[in-house]
Design a protein around this motif. Structure first.
Motif, mmCIF file in Angstrom:
data_model
loop_
_atom_site.group_PDB
_atom_site.id
_atom_site.type_symbol
_atom_site.label_atom_id
_atom_site.label_comp_id
_atom_site.label_asym_id
_atom_site.label_seq_id
_atom_site.Cartn_x
_atom_site.Cartn_y
_atom_site.Cartn_z
ATOM 1 N N ARG A 84 0.789 -1.286 0.019
ATOM 2 C CA ARG A 84 0.050 0.157 -0.012
ATOM 3 C C ARG A 84 0.794 1.129 -0.011
ATOM 4 N NH1 ARG A 84 -4.026 0.081 4.657
ATOM 5 N NH2 ARG A 84 -4.886 2.063 3.377
ATOM 6 N N GLN A 85 2.166 1.114 0.620
ATOM 7 C CA GLN A 85 2.915 2.460 0.612
ATOM 8 C C GLN A 85 3.878 2.551 -0.408
ATOM 9 O OE1 GLN A 85 4.402 3.410 4.676
ATOM 10 N NE2 GLN A 85 2.960 2.089 5.665
ATOM 11 N N ASN A 86 3.890 1.513 -1.255
ATOM 12 C CA ASN A 86 4.729 1.449 -2.341
ATOM 13 C C ASN A 86 3.852 1.580 -3.688
ATOM 14 O OD1 ASN A 86 7.698 1.486 -1.725
ATOM 15 N ND2 ASN A 86 6.698 -0.074 -0.131
ATOM 16 N N ASP A 87 3.722 0.507 -4.407
ATOM 17 C CA ASP A 87 3.163 0.573 -5.910
ATOM 18 C C ASP A 87 1.611 0.823 -5.665
ATOM 19 O OD1 ASP A 87 3.423 -2.244 -4.800
ATOM 20 O OD2 ASP A 87 2.023 -2.635 -6.461
ATOM 21 N N LEU A 88 1.145 0.344 -4.737
ATOM 22 C CA LEU A 88 -0.398 0.535 -4.809
ATOM 23 C C LEU A 88 -0.713 2.056 -4.210
ATOM 24 C CD1 LEU A 88 -2.450 -2.517 -3.978
ATOM 25 C CD2 LEU A 88 -1.938 -1.469 -6.307
ATOM 26 N N GLN A 98 15.144 0.253 -12.803
ATOM 27 C CA GLN A 98 16.298 0.573 -12.065
ATOM 28 C C GLN A 98 15.928 0.226 -10.670
ATOM 29 O OE1 GLN A 98 16.694 4.940 -12.415
ATOM 30 N NE2 GLN A 98 14.514 5.171 -11.862
ATOM 31 N N GLN A 99 16.951 0.444 -9.802
ATOM 32 C CA GLN A 99 16.466 -0.143 -8.267
ATOM 33 C C GLN A 99 15.345 0.842 -7.777
ATOM 34 O OE1 GLN A 99 18.817 0.418 -4.679
ATOM 35 N NE2 GLN A 99 19.297 -1.846 -5.192
ATOM 36 N N VAL A 100 14.339 0.143 -7.071
ATOM 37 C CA VAL A 100 13.402 1.266 -6.500
ATOM 38 C C VAL A 100 13.310 1.046 -5.023
ATOM 39 C CG1 VAL A 100 10.808 1.889 -6.542
ATOM 40 C CG2 VAL A 100 11.939 0.984 -8.534
ATOM 41 N N LEU A 101 13.415 2.174 -4.253
ATOM 42 C CA LEU A 101 13.553 1.881 -2.843
ATOM 43 C C LEU A 101 12.282 2.114 -2.154
ATOM 44 C CD1 LEU A 101 16.699 4.400 -1.944
ATOM 45 C CD2 LEU A 101 16.600 1.970 -2.316
ATOM 46 N N SER A 102 11.724 1.609 -1.149
ATOM 47 C CA SER A 102 10.538 1.432 -0.467
ATOM 48 C C SER A 102 10.424 2.803 0.177
ATOM 49 C CB SER A 102 10.707 0.715 0.776
ATOM 50 O OG SER A 102 9.575 0.512 1.333
ATOM 51 N N ARG A 139 8.275 2.980 2.224
ATOM 52 C CA ARG A 139 7.759 2.810 3.740
ATOM 53 C C ARG A 139 8.875 3.071 4.740
ATOM 54 N NH1 ARG A 139 5.833 -3.079 5.908
ATOM 55 N NH2 ARG A 139 4.810 -2.329 8.064
ATOM 56 N N PRO A 140 8.778 3.695 5.690
ATOM 57 C CA PRO A 140 9.802 4.147 6.521
ATOM 58 C C PRO A 140 10.661 2.922 7.400
ATOM 59 C CG PRO A 140 8.052 5.526 7.118
ATOM 60 C CD PRO A 140 7.573 4.440 6.271
ATOM 61 N N ALA A 141 11.768 2.672 7.194
ATOM 62 C CA ALA A 141 12.498 1.512 7.788
ATOM 63 C C ALA A 141 12.548 1.886 9.466
ATOM 64 C CB ALA A 141 13.902 1.382 6.829
ATOM 65 N N GLN A 142 12.459 0.553 9.747
ATOM 66 C CA GLN A 142 12.403 0.270 11.256
ATOM 67 C C GLN A 142 13.780 -0.560 11.744
ATOM 68 O OE1 GLN A 142 10.674 2.271 13.470
ATOM 69 N NE2 GLN A 142 9.468 3.038 11.852
ATOM 70 N N PRO A 143 14.290 -0.025 12.887
ATOM 71 C CA PRO A 143 15.486 -1.025 13.456
ATOM 72 C C PRO A 143 14.763 -2.195 14.021
ATOM 73 C CG PRO A 143 15.497 1.382 14.376
ATOM 74 C CD PRO A 143 14.186 1.157 13.595
ATOM 75 N N PRO A 178 18.476 1.858 3.696
ATOM 76 C CA PRO A 178 17.184 2.023 2.944
ATOM 77 C C PRO A 178 16.862 0.838 2.268
ATOM 78 C CG PRO A 178 18.915 3.573 2.255
ATOM 79 C CD PRO A 178 19.734 2.729 3.205
ATOM 80 N N VAL A 179 15.537 0.288 2.561
ATOM 81 C CA VAL A 179 15.032 -0.805 2.088
ATOM 82 C C VAL A 179 14.579 -0.932 0.505
ATOM 83 C CG1 VAL A 179 13.101 -2.520 2.467
ATOM 84 C CG2 VAL A 179 13.987 -1.208 4.324
ATOM 85 N N VAL A 180 15.147 -1.678 -0.111
ATOM 86 C CA VAL A 180 14.786 -1.959 -1.666
ATOM 87 C C VAL A 180 13.380 -2.584 -1.929
ATOM 88 C CG1 VAL A 180 15.596 -2.928 -3.703
ATOM 89 C CG2 VAL A 180 17.193 -1.998 -2.050
ATOM 90 N N PHE A 181 12.620 -1.983 -2.594
ATOM 91 C CA PHE A 181 11.476 -2.534 -2.786
ATOM 92 C C PHE A 181 11.446 -3.227 -4.208
ATOM 93 C CE2 PHE A 181 7.284 -1.904 -5.305
ATOM 94 C CZ PHE A 181 6.408 -2.500 -4.589
#
Length: 356
Positions: free
Chosen positions: A122-126, A204-208, A210-214, A245-248
């Protein structure tokens, strides 16, 4: 000849459900969003079944259950109670353990695993299928201070010095030579979305977004150190700043795209609508010159995997373990030309039927 039903031919036509497969529109966003998450949460029982099939789950379950029974004599030692008390207590612990453990598995699957998968989408492609699938670009631009109304320049006046400048969203489609071979379709029944599917190609690489969490464990350890006034070790300090960063999505080869977000409302599943959506994707891929279509499924999507494999000839090329309790991700692949050869009738349905 008399008409015993009293229904005219025109009324009969009106009462017939109208099924339309078309390109996604911006006005579909809320419907598509609800369609995805409501349908995905219906897959929670599949995730629970997967865990119940895991040997590790039963090893842990039986181990903890045995421990509960073993502490019964310890709890009753030194107490002047009837002999049947131990049996009653064991029955109570057995019933409680069954209820609590299986309820816990359901809650964990629903509130953690499924929520994580749904929010990632939901926070990325949709979040905006027009950008991710339909080759649109959108950017916010600052609105000019002067509005020209009636040929005269009129300056906007504000007494709030801290007010942010007004912005508007400007959308434009990428030039044809920069467009990726991706698309998104919505299936409607009487103008209400009942299904959808996307075909994505990332060059190309797409970063997420969505905020990354520890990691949760590190956060708990850091919280314990702070709670008791201890110095937080370097490995557990400033965790948010250390999150990578998280890769989507990773870039794909030319001629390869991914079929994803295949969704049909639960009440219409089993009616062949998913095959209708996949047929459209494959015929469109052939029109765009794609050679291979991939798809990914997880332990929740066994029905979708079966449709891809049995009905459309997708072949399993990779299975990756995603957890200790039977979680996995399977990657499927289908040659477009092979599919066209075996599904000629389905492909012909869409030839020059619409410009999308």
């Amino acid at each position: 000849m008399s008409n015993p039903t009293g229904i005219t031919s025109q009324e009969a036509k009106t009462d017939t459900p109208r099924l339309v497969l078309r390109t996604y529109r911006a006005s579909d966003h809320d419907y598509v969003d609800h369609l995805f998450y409501s349908t995905y949460f219906a897959l929670v029982p599949e995730g629970v079944k997967c865990k119940l099939k895991s040997p590790l789950f039963w090893v842990i379950w039986i181990g903890l259950y045995s421990y509960l029974l073993a502490i019964v004599p310890v709890l009753l030692s030194g107490l002047n109670v009837p002999s049947w008390t131990a049996t009653v207590l064991k029955v109570f612990l057995t019933f409680s353990w069954v209820v609590v453990s299986f309820a816990g598995v359901f809650v964990f699957t629903d509130r953690f695993e499924v929520v994580d998968k749904v929010e990632n989408v939901r926070q990325n492609d949709l979040s905006d299928p027009e950008v991710y699938y339909l080759n649109w670009t959108k950017e916010e631009v600052e609105v000019q201070d002067e509005d020209k109304l009636g040929g005269e320049g009129k300056k906007r006046v504000t007494f709030d010095k801290d007010a942010k400048p007004a912005t508007e969203l400007v959308r434009s489609q990428k030039p044809l030579q920069e467009q990726a071979p991706s698309h998104f379709w919505v299936l409607t029944l009487d103008n209400k979305p009942c299904g959808m599917v996307g075909l994505a190609h990332y060059n190309q690489q797409v970063l997420s977004r969505r905020p990354a969490q520890p990691p949760a464990l590190k956060l708990m350890v850091a919280a314990l150190f702070r709670r008791y006034g201890l110095t937080v070790p370097e490995n557990f300090s400033n965790l948010q700043d250390k999150v990578l960063p998280v890769v989507f999505a990773q870039p794909q080869e030319d001629g390869v795209a991914t079929l994803q977000r295949l969704t049909v409302r639960p009440e219409y599943q089993g009616c062949g609508l998913s095959t209708l959506l996949i047929d459209r994707v494959m015929s469109w891929a052939n029109e765009k010159g794609l050679q291979r279509i991939e798809a990914k499924t997880n332990e929740l999507e066994s029905k979708a995997a079966n449709i891809l494999r049995v009905n459309h000839g997708f072949k399993l090329i990779k299975k990756e373990k995603k957890g200790w309790f039977g979680q996995y991700e399977k990657t499927w692949s289908c040659d477009v030309q092979e599919w066209m050869a075996t599904h000629e009738a389905a492909a012909n349905t869409y030839k020059k039927s619409e410009k999308n």
